[in-house]
Design a protein around this motif. Structure first.
Motif, PDB file in Angstrom:
ATOM      1  N   ARG A  28      35.703  13.116  25.528  1.00 33.49           N
ATOM      2  CA  ARG A  28      36.141  12.429  24.295  1.00 33.49           C
ATOM      3  C   ARG A  28      36.851  13.415  23.366  1.00 33.49           C
ATOM      4  O   ARG A  28      36.346  14.523  23.149  1.00 33.49           O
ATOM      5  CB  ARG A  28      34.926  11.839  23.592  1.00 33.49           C
ATOM      6  N   ASN A  81      37.390  12.163  17.269  1.00 37.76           N
ATOM      7  CA  ASN A  81      36.946  10.765  17.251  1.00 37.76           C
ATOM      8  C   ASN A  81      35.452  10.708  16.921  1.00 37.76           C
ATOM      9  O   ASN A  81      34.613  11.013  17.770  1.00 37.76           O
ATOM     10  CB  ASN A  81      37.239  10.118  18.615  1.00 37.76           C
ATOM     11  N   ILE A 122      29.073   6.934  16.092  1.00 35.01           N
ATOM     12  CA  ILE A 122      28.218   6.058  15.287  1.00 35.01           C
ATOM     13  C   ILE A 122      26.776   6.568  15.345  1.00 35.01           C
ATOM     14  O   ILE A 122      26.267   6.889  16.420  1.00 35.01           O
ATOM     15  CB  ILE A 122      28.296   4.613  15.817  1.00 35.01           C
ATOM     16  N   ILE A 167      30.606   2.002   7.546  1.00 35.28           N
ATOM     17  CA  ILE A 167      31.018   3.365   7.207  1.00 35.28           C
ATOM     18  C   ILE A 167      30.779   3.592   5.723  1.00 35.28           C
ATOM     19  O   ILE A 167      31.158   2.769   4.890  1.00 35.28           O
ATOM     20  CB  ILE A 167      32.491   3.572   7.587  1.00 35.28           C
ATOM     21  N   LEU A 215      35.312  14.206   8.982  1.00 39.65           N
ATOM     22  CA  LEU A 215      35.590  13.263   7.883  1.00 39.65           C
ATOM     23  C   LEU A 215      34.464  13.364   6.839  1.00 39.65           C
ATOM     24  O   LEU A 215      33.392  13.890   7.127  1.00 39.65           O
ATOM     25  CB  LEU A 215      35.652  11.820   8.416  1.00 39.65           C
ATOM     26  N   THR A 271      32.973  10.775   5.721  1.00 37.71           N
ATOM     27  CA  THR A 271      32.223   9.519   5.853  1.00 37.71           C
ATOM     28  C   THR A 271      31.411   9.537   7.145  1.00 37.71           C
ATOM     29  O   THR A 271      31.630  10.390   8.013  1.00 37.71           O
ATOM     30  CB  THR A 271      33.198   8.322   5.921  1.00 37.71           C
ATOM     31  N   VAL A 272      30.482   8.570   7.248  1.00 38.06           N
ATOM     32  CA  VAL A 272      29.672   8.461   8.464  1.00 38.06           C
ATOM     33  C   VAL A 272      29.526   6.983   8.829  1.00 38.06           C
ATOM     34  O   VAL A 272      29.453   6.127   7.940  1.00 38.06           O
ATOM     35  CB  VAL A 272      28.283   9.121   8.271  1.00 38.06           C
ATOM     36  N   ALA A 273      29.512   6.689  10.139  1.00 32.69           N
ATOM     37  CA  ALA A 273      29.343   5.318  10.625  1.00 32.69           C
ATOM     38  C   ALA A 273      27.878   5.135  11.037  1.00 32.69           C
ATOM     39  O   ALA A 273      27.330   5.961  11.762  1.00 32.69           O
ATOM     40  CB  ALA A 273      30.261   5.093  11.826  1.00 32.69           C
ATOM     41  N   ALA A 307      25.586   7.908  19.076  1.00 32.58           N
ATOM     42  CA  ALA A 307      25.842   7.324  20.393  1.00 32.58           C
ATOM     43  C   ALA A 307      27.169   6.573  20.429  1.00 32.58           C
ATOM     44  O   ALA A 307      27.277   5.489  19.872  1.00 32.58           O
ATOM     45  CB  ALA A 307      24.707   6.376  20.786  1.00 32.58           C
ATOM     46  N   PRO A 308      28.168   7.132  21.094  1.00 31.71           N
ATOM     47  CA  PRO A 308      29.369   6.359  21.404  1.00 31.71           C
ATOM     48  C   PRO A 308      29.109   5.568  22.681  1.00 31.71           C
ATOM     49  O   PRO A 308      28.023   5.682  23.267  1.00 31.71           O
ATOM     50  CB  PRO A 308      30.421   7.439  21.658  1.00 31.71           C
ATOM     51  N   SER A 309      30.066   4.773  23.112  1.00 29.99           N
ATOM     52  CA  SER A 309      29.902   4.053  24.366  1.00 29.99           C
ATOM     53  C   SER A 309      29.772   5.062  25.519  1.00 29.99           C
ATOM     54  O   SER A 309      30.406   6.116  25.502  1.00 29.99           O
ATOM     55  CB  SER A 309      31.098   3.129  24.582  1.00 29.99           C
ATOM     56  N   LEU A 364      37.754  -2.244  10.522  1.00 24.82           N
ATOM     57  CA  LEU A 364      38.465  -1.262  11.352  1.00 24.82           C
ATOM     58  C   LEU A 364      38.438  -1.660  12.823  1.00 24.82           C
ATOM     59  O   LEU A 364      39.333  -1.300  13.576  1.00 24.82           O
ATOM     60  CB  LEU A 364      37.839   0.126  11.194  1.00 24.82           C
ATOM     61  N   ARG A 365      37.371  -2.356  13.221  1.00 18.95           N
ATOM     62  CA  ARG A 365      37.281  -2.797  14.626  1.00 18.95           C
ATOM     63  C   ARG A 365      36.513  -4.115  14.663  1.00 18.95           C
ATOM     64  O   ARG A 365      35.396  -4.199  14.149  1.00 18.95           O
ATOM     65  CB  ARG A 365      36.540  -1.741  15.455  1.00 18.95           C
ATOM     66  N   ALA A 389      42.860   4.803  10.448  1.00 17.12           N
ATOM     67  CA  ALA A 389      41.678   4.816   9.582  1.00 17.12           C
ATOM     68  C   ALA A 389      40.441   5.043  10.449  1.00 17.12           C
ATOM     69  O   ALA A 389      39.485   5.692  10.053  1.00 17.12           O
ATOM     70  CB  ALA A 389      41.569   3.503   8.836  1.00 17.12           C
ATOM     71  N   SER A 390      40.453   4.474  11.642  1.00 18.76           N
ATOM     72  CA  SER A 390      39.372   4.684  12.601  1.00 18.76           C
ATOM     73  C   SER A 390      39.985   5.436  13.776  1.00 18.76           C
ATOM     74  O   SER A 390      40.753   4.858  14.538  1.00 18.76           O
ATOM     75  CB  SER A 390      38.829   3.333  13.051  1.00 18.76           C
ATOM     76  N   GLY A 450      39.311   6.214  16.653  1.00 15.20           N
ATOM     77  CA  GLY A 450      39.222   5.634  17.992  1.00 15.20           C
ATOM     78  C   GLY A 450      40.369   4.679  18.290  1.00 15.20           C
ATOM     79  O   GLY A 450      40.743   4.461  19.439  1.00 15.20           O
TER      80      GLY A 450
HETATM   81  P1  AMP Z   1      32.380   4.094  20.111  1.00 13.94           P
HETATM   82  O1  AMP Z   1      31.093   4.687  19.717  1.00 13.94           O
HETATM   83  O2  AMP Z   1      32.930   4.563  21.398  1.00 13.94           O
HETATM   84  O3  AMP Z   1      32.288   2.608  20.022  1.00 13.94           O
HETATM   85  O4  AMP Z   1      33.383   4.569  18.996  1.00 13.94           O
HETATM   86  C1  AMP Z   1      33.024   4.563  17.631  1.00 13.94           C
HETATM   87  C2  AMP Z   1      34.138   3.980  16.806  1.00 13.94           C
HETATM   88  O5  AMP Z   1      33.813   4.090  15.416  1.00 13.94           O
HETATM   89  C3  AMP Z   1      35.448   4.735  17.027  1.00 13.94           C
HETATM   90  O6  AMP Z   1      36.527   3.831  17.014  1.00 13.94           O
HETATM   91  C4  AMP Z   1      35.469   5.660  15.816  1.00 13.94           C
HETATM   92  O7  AMP Z   1      36.772   6.058  15.503  1.00 13.94           O
HETATM   93  C5  AMP Z   1      34.812   4.799  14.737  1.00 13.94           C
HETATM   94  N1  AMP Z   1      34.204   5.633  13.686  1.00 13.94           N
HETATM   95  C6  AMP Z   1      33.068   6.353  13.769  1.00 13.94           C
HETATM   96  N2  AMP Z   1      32.849   7.028  12.613  1.00 13.94           N
HETATM   97  C7  AMP Z   1      33.859   6.720  11.779  1.00 13.94           C
HETATM   98  C8  AMP Z   1      34.218   7.104  10.447  1.00 13.94           C
HETATM   99  N3  AMP Z   1      33.464   7.933   9.742  1.00 13.94           N
HETATM  100  N4  AMP Z   1      35.364   6.590   9.922  1.00 13.94           N
HETATM  101  C9  AMP Z   1      36.130   5.744  10.641  1.00 13.94           C
HETATM  102  N5  AMP Z   1      35.854   5.339  11.914  1.00 13.94           N
HETATM  103  C10 AMP Z   1      34.737   5.826  12.475  1.00 13.94           C
END
Ligand code: AMP
Ligand code: MG
Length: 344
Positions: free
Chosen positions: A55, A59, A62, A99, A114, A116-118, A140-142, A193-194, A227-228, A230
């Protein structure tokens, strides 16, 4: 490394918790897709996620929690905005990532630098039990190789990451089948954003009108800032070329039957399949976007099991409700290539 295949029982969840607390990586089931988890407070553990998935480091990830109180308890956010609290009340636990301004405990590896945090509180009981067993929030991302369709079964995770991570917990098929909805509450006006399992319509019923980021439906221009992060990467793509066909049932069927060769397949609704002269992969049923979300990634992965297929004509789903999330993923799988059958 030998990747342990764990079951979703108490004993194995404890084992997973230990691995995570010790800085390891575990694939975990959630209601959206399988996640690749590490201790979110340990930058070194988190950096292993990027290495295993391939990755890009810019990027962000979350952070998964098991109770909304974890935000304050672990200093995950410097502020839990009022609208985020209203959404948490209604949609947590569930497929909604929010976020917010990041707290002091978040390592740079998680937020990709960044401010910020998701954060998300998953609905899946096993996911929450693993977070509890680890004793820390989990980044954990995908759990797929970067760029591939997200995994919706433990076998998908094994196929992509077997030998590269410590363990996977098999919790069966994911209910939703697409990644979470992501909304930022760190902007002046909340912005999607998604798209995902929690819809725009549902969010607006709680906090009023929100903005939809351009990147949800459109390709970013070269050099445009996402903005995101990913959203800027090519995503979800099988090896075959995918083209979306926009139009009514008969127009789709006629086009596919008249324009296919030996290496063509269809990603179609179940009612289309009998009328097509090419191999078919199913995108759920026409009027049920939940079934489309549930089947999309599994079908994209099944297409990859047939290297002879070079071109896939996919139906273009409706963008209403959860359909927006299905469309957002499919249009990326197709590299934004759409043929409007009414215009040819
Ligand atoms: P995934 O975990 O693979 O589903 O990817 C997480 C998604 O959340 C990606 O598209 C990241 O870019 C987005 N993301 C995570 N943290 C942030 C953040 N602080 N600001 C914007 N987007 C975020
Ligand atoms: Mg992903």
């Amino acid at each position: 490394m030998n990747t342990l295949l764990l079951r979703d029982n108490e004993n194995d969840i404890k084992k997973a918790g230990k691995i995570l607390a010790g800085g390891g990586l575990v694939g975990i089931p959630t209601e959206t897709v399988y996640g690749l988890a590490a201790n979110a407070l340990d930058g070194k553990a988190v950096s292993k996620i990027f290495a295993a998935k391939g990755r890009p480091m810019d990027n962000p990830l979350i952070v998964h929690i098991q109770s909304a109180n974890d935000i304050e308890r672990f200093n995950l956010a410097s502020e839990f905005p009022k609208k985020a609290k209203m959404l948490a009340e209604k949609f947590w636990s569930g497929p909604l990532t929010m976020i917010m301004p990041k707290g002091s405990a978040i390592p740079d590896e998680v937020s990709a630098g960044l401010d910020t945090v998701a954060i998300r509180l998953p609905e899946h009981e096993t996911a929450r039990a693993v977070i509890k067993a680890a004793g820390v929030p989990l980044a954990a991302p995908s759990a797929n190789l970067s760029g591939s369709p997200s995994p919706t079964t433990a076998q998908h995770v094994m196929n992509d990451l077997g030998g590269k991570i410590d363990a996977v917990i098999d919790g069966g098929e994911c209910r939703v089948g697409l990644e979470s909805t992501v909304i930022t509450l760190a902007a002046v006006k909340p912005r999607l954003l998604r798209p995902g399992g929690v819809t725009v319509e549902e969010i607006e019923s709680v906090i009023g009108e929100i903005d939809i980021d351009d990147a949800v439906l459109n390709k970013l221009a070269d050099g445009e800032k996402a903005a995101s992060p990913g959203m800027k990467y090519k995503h979800y793509a099988p090896k075959a070329k995918v083209i979306l066909l926009k139009g009514a049932d008969n127009a789709y069927i006629d086009f596919v039957n008249n324009n296919s060769g030996a290496h063509t397949a269809a990603l179609c609704y179940s009612s289309d399949a009998v009328r097509l002269n090419v191999p078919t992969f199913l995108l759920g049923s026409k009027d049920d976007c939940l079934s489309q979300a549930h089947m999309l990634f599994d079908s994209l992965r099944k297409i990859d099991e047939h290297p002879e297929i070079k071109l896939v004509y996919a139906r273009c789903p409706s963008t209403k409700g959860v359909g927006l999330a299905v469309y957002n993923r499919l249009i990326r799988a197709a590299g934004f290539e759409v043929i409007d059958l009414e215009k040819i």
